[in-house]
Design a protein around this motif. Structure first.
Motif, PDB file in Angstrom:
ATOM      1  N   ASP A  90      34.628  27.836  49.246  1.00 46.54           N
ATOM      2  CA  ASP A  90      33.471  27.629  48.435  1.00 46.54           C
ATOM      3  C   ASP A  90      32.940  28.935  47.921  1.00 46.54           C
ATOM      4  O   ASP A  90      31.701  29.289  47.916  1.00 46.54           O
ATOM      5  N   ILE A  91      33.961  29.891  47.682  1.00 41.32           N
ATOM      6  CA  ILE A  91      33.454  31.443  47.279  1.00 41.32           C
ATOM      7  C   ILE A  91      34.285  31.738  45.959  1.00 41.32           C
ATOM      8  O   ILE A  91      35.623  31.297  45.702  1.00 41.32           O
ATOM      9  N   ALA A  92      33.155  31.948  44.739  1.00 39.33           N
ATOM     10  CA  ALA A  92      33.930  32.289  43.634  1.00 39.33           C
ATOM     11  C   ALA A  92      34.332  33.699  43.333  1.00 39.33           C
ATOM     12  O   ALA A  92      33.715  34.431  43.811  1.00 39.33           O
ATOM     13  N   PHE A  93      35.349  34.051  42.530  1.00 37.50           N
ATOM     14  CA  PHE A  93      35.742  35.363  42.277  1.00 37.50           C
ATOM     15  C   PHE A  93      36.059  35.501  40.768  1.00 37.50           C
ATOM     16  O   PHE A  93      36.623  35.000  40.272  1.00 37.50           O
ATOM     17  N   VAL A  94      35.430  36.856  40.295  1.00 42.99           N
ATOM     18  CA  VAL A  94      35.456  37.409  38.891  1.00 42.99           C
ATOM     19  C   VAL A  94      36.349  38.383  38.977  1.00 42.99           C
ATOM     20  O   VAL A  94      36.225  39.305  39.645  1.00 42.99           O
ATOM     21  N   PHE A  95      37.337  38.393  38.352  1.00 43.03           N
ATOM     22  CA  PHE A  95      38.378  39.611  38.022  1.00 43.03           C
ATOM     23  C   PHE A  95      37.858  40.552  37.177  1.00 43.03           C
ATOM     24  O   PHE A  95      37.332  40.352  35.855  1.00 43.03           O
ATOM     25  N   GLN A  96      38.391  41.800  36.935  1.00 40.71           N
ATOM     26  CA  GLN A  96      38.131  42.716  36.291  1.00 40.71           C
ATOM     27  C   GLN A  96      38.914  42.441  34.772  1.00 40.71           C
ATOM     28  O   GLN A  96      38.292  42.552  33.833  1.00 40.71           O
ATOM     29  N   ASN A  97      39.880  41.597  34.852  1.00 45.15           N
ATOM     30  CA  ASN A  97      40.846  41.462  33.607  1.00 45.15           C
ATOM     31  C   ASN A  97      40.679  40.092  33.174  1.00 45.15           C
ATOM     32  O   ASN A  97      41.449  39.607  32.532  1.00 45.15           O
ATOM     33  N   TYR A  98      39.180  39.341  33.476  1.00 47.06           N
ATOM     34  CA  TYR A  98      38.863  38.150  33.084  1.00 47.06           C
ATOM     35  C   TYR A  98      39.801  37.158  33.444  1.00 47.06           C
ATOM     36  O   TYR A  98      39.183  35.790  34.028  1.00 47.06           O
ATOM     37  N   ALA A  99      41.271  37.028  33.463  1.00 53.70           N
ATOM     38  CA  ALA A  99      41.914  35.852  33.736  1.00 53.70           C
ATOM     39  C   ALA A  99      41.625  34.463  33.090  1.00 53.70           C
ATOM     40  O   ALA A  99      41.534  33.374  33.818  1.00 53.70           O
ATOM     41  N   LEU A 100      41.321  34.593  31.830  1.00 60.64           N
ATOM     42  CA  LEU A 100      40.925  33.329  31.139  1.00 60.64           C
ATOM     43  C   LEU A 100      42.448  32.637  30.751  1.00 60.64           C
ATOM     44  O   LEU A 100      43.458  33.547  30.557  1.00 60.64           O
ATOM     45  N   SER A 155      35.230  39.308  21.997  1.00 61.65           N
ATOM     46  CA  SER A 155      35.050  40.653  22.606  1.00 61.65           C
ATOM     47  C   SER A 155      34.921  40.831  24.072  1.00 61.65           C
ATOM     48  O   SER A 155      34.936  39.759  24.788  1.00 61.65           O
ATOM     49  N   GLY A 156      35.354  41.803  24.651  1.00 60.08           N
ATOM     50  CA  GLY A 156      35.398  42.104  26.041  1.00 60.08           C
ATOM     51  C   GLY A 156      34.139  41.746  26.874  1.00 60.08           C
ATOM     52  O   GLY A 156      34.420  40.942  27.593  1.00 60.08           O
TER      53      GLY A 156
END
Ligand code: ATP
Length: 368
Positions: free
Chosen positions: A76-86, A135-136
């Motif tokens: 139950d922990i979310a992670f946001v990466f530098q390279n977005y990973a969309l 955009s980024g």
């Protein structure tokens, strides 16, 4: 409620120990920033909390319950990466909806959650767009939105705005701060940028070589650095650090910098004695603690201005004292050109003293 606790966590990659006995509690709704140079173990610690890396020993707890043996999706922990990973072939809407659909959320709930998160991030108008057209900064907004849709207990962000240009980073910093203020989810944010850390954090965790160096509010780590590493890592331009000898000059403390002697209050002598500090001392003073005058006032010593860096609102002026340089912060244009002779003094209330061998602060505080 989401409190994260690390107890004596260690982690090795082969023979290399990258996390060394790290213990830390992140309070519910707190925004903590891991700050340190490249390779110091920030990302590995964050990934270990998320369950993306195993730990070698120690414990990780969420609300008092051990989670280090749980799989990442079960934490139950979310992670946001530098390279977005969309997902490039999905629209923004579908990217945001994906984590909810993956756990069988009803269509109407997916729709209302996606719209509400999109609204809070200001990306409603781009819900039908594909990531390649963004955009980024917008891509990172979507990535953060995707982390938020499942309302995780905690949000971990790994250099989320590191690849954006300076102006966009500044804007995103403010948005992240607003988002945290509104949502209040327990957050840990990794960066090597001290300005980002200072502006975002409730508390900063300074790391070096896998070891926690200091944990404190931005003001605490700036005003009271625990050691030479923290003193020089936090603050721009960096704190002046110079090995120094302190002698008793008729009850006043005399600091010798090259051929000049600066005076500090006599209470320094007593404090050094009570800490049993020897001769192996380093003096630290931030540029704003070096006071500059055009006049030869009591306590000021003659110095020569060398390099001058104008920053618009203020200047940073290098003052030559023999072979030493003291960097001072002055009003804009205060020292007109290199070579100008001025007078300088060290503000005692802004002087720091460190044991040069251990690097530890002696925690000495002087009055003005
Ligand atoms: P950066 O800001 O560059 O990401 P960091 O402080 O986040 O740095 P980590 O990425 O945690 O540091 O890396 C800590 C150390 O562990 C570095 O020496 C790195 O080379 C090493 N390391 C990281 N991941 C692995 C891996 N999968 N295998 C082996 N060594 C690794």
């Amino acid at each position: 409620m989401a409190e994260i606790e690390l107890r004596n966590v260690n982690k090795w990659f082969g023979a290399l120990q990258v996390i060394k006995d790290v213990s830390l509690t992140v309070a519910d709704r707190e925004f903590v920033v891991f700050l340190g140079p490249s390779g110091c173990g920030k990302t590995t610690t964050l990934r270990a909390i998320a369950g993306l890396e195993d730990i070698g020993s120690g414990e990780i707890l969420l609300d008092g319950k051990p989670i280090h043996d749980l799989r990442a999706p079960d934490r139950d922990i979310a992670f946001v990466f530098q390279n977005y990973a969309l997902y490039p072939h999905f629209t923004v809407y579908e990217n945001l909806a994906f984590p909810l659909r993956a756990v069988g959320t009803s269509k109407s709930e997916v729709d209302s959650t996606v719209k509400s998160v999109a609204n809070s991030l200001g990306i409603t108008h781009m819900l039908k767009t594909r990531p390649s057209a963004l955009s980024g900064g917008d891509m990172q907004r979507v990535a953060i939105g995707r982390a938020l849709v499942r309302r995780p207990k905690a949000l971990l962000l790994d250099e989320p705005i590191g690849s954006l240009d300076a102006k966009m980073r500044e804007q995103m910093r403010i948005e992240l701060k607003r988002l945290h203020y509104e949502n209040g989810s327990t957050s840990i944010y990794v960066t090597h940028d001290q300005v980002e850390a200072m502006s975002l954090a409730d508390r900063i965790v300074v790391m070096h070589d896998g070891v926690l160096q200091q944990v404190g509010t931005p003001t605490e780590v700036y005003l009271h650095p625990a050691n030479l590493f923290v003193a020089q890592f936090i603050g721009s331009p960096v704190m002046n650090i110079t090995p120094t000898k302190i002698t008793d000059a008729g009850g006043k403390a005399q600091i010798n910098l090259d051929r000049e002697q600066f005076e500090l209050p006599g209470e320094l002598l007593g404090q050094l004695q009570s800490k049993q500090a020897g001769n192996d001392l380093s003096l630290g003073v931030r540029p704003e603690g070096v006071l500059v005058s055009h006049d030869d006032q009591p306590g000021y010593r003659p110095v020569e201005a060398h390099i001058i860096q104008p920053f618009g609102g203020f200047d940073i002026v290098d003052l030559k004292i023999g072979d030493e340089v003291l960097r001072a912060r002055t009003q804009s244009g205060f020292v007109p050109k290199p070579g100008t002779r001025v007078f300088a003094r060290i503000d005692p209330s802004q002087a720091h003293f460190f044991d040069s061998t251990s690097g530890q602060s002696l925690d000495i505080r002087l009055g003005e």
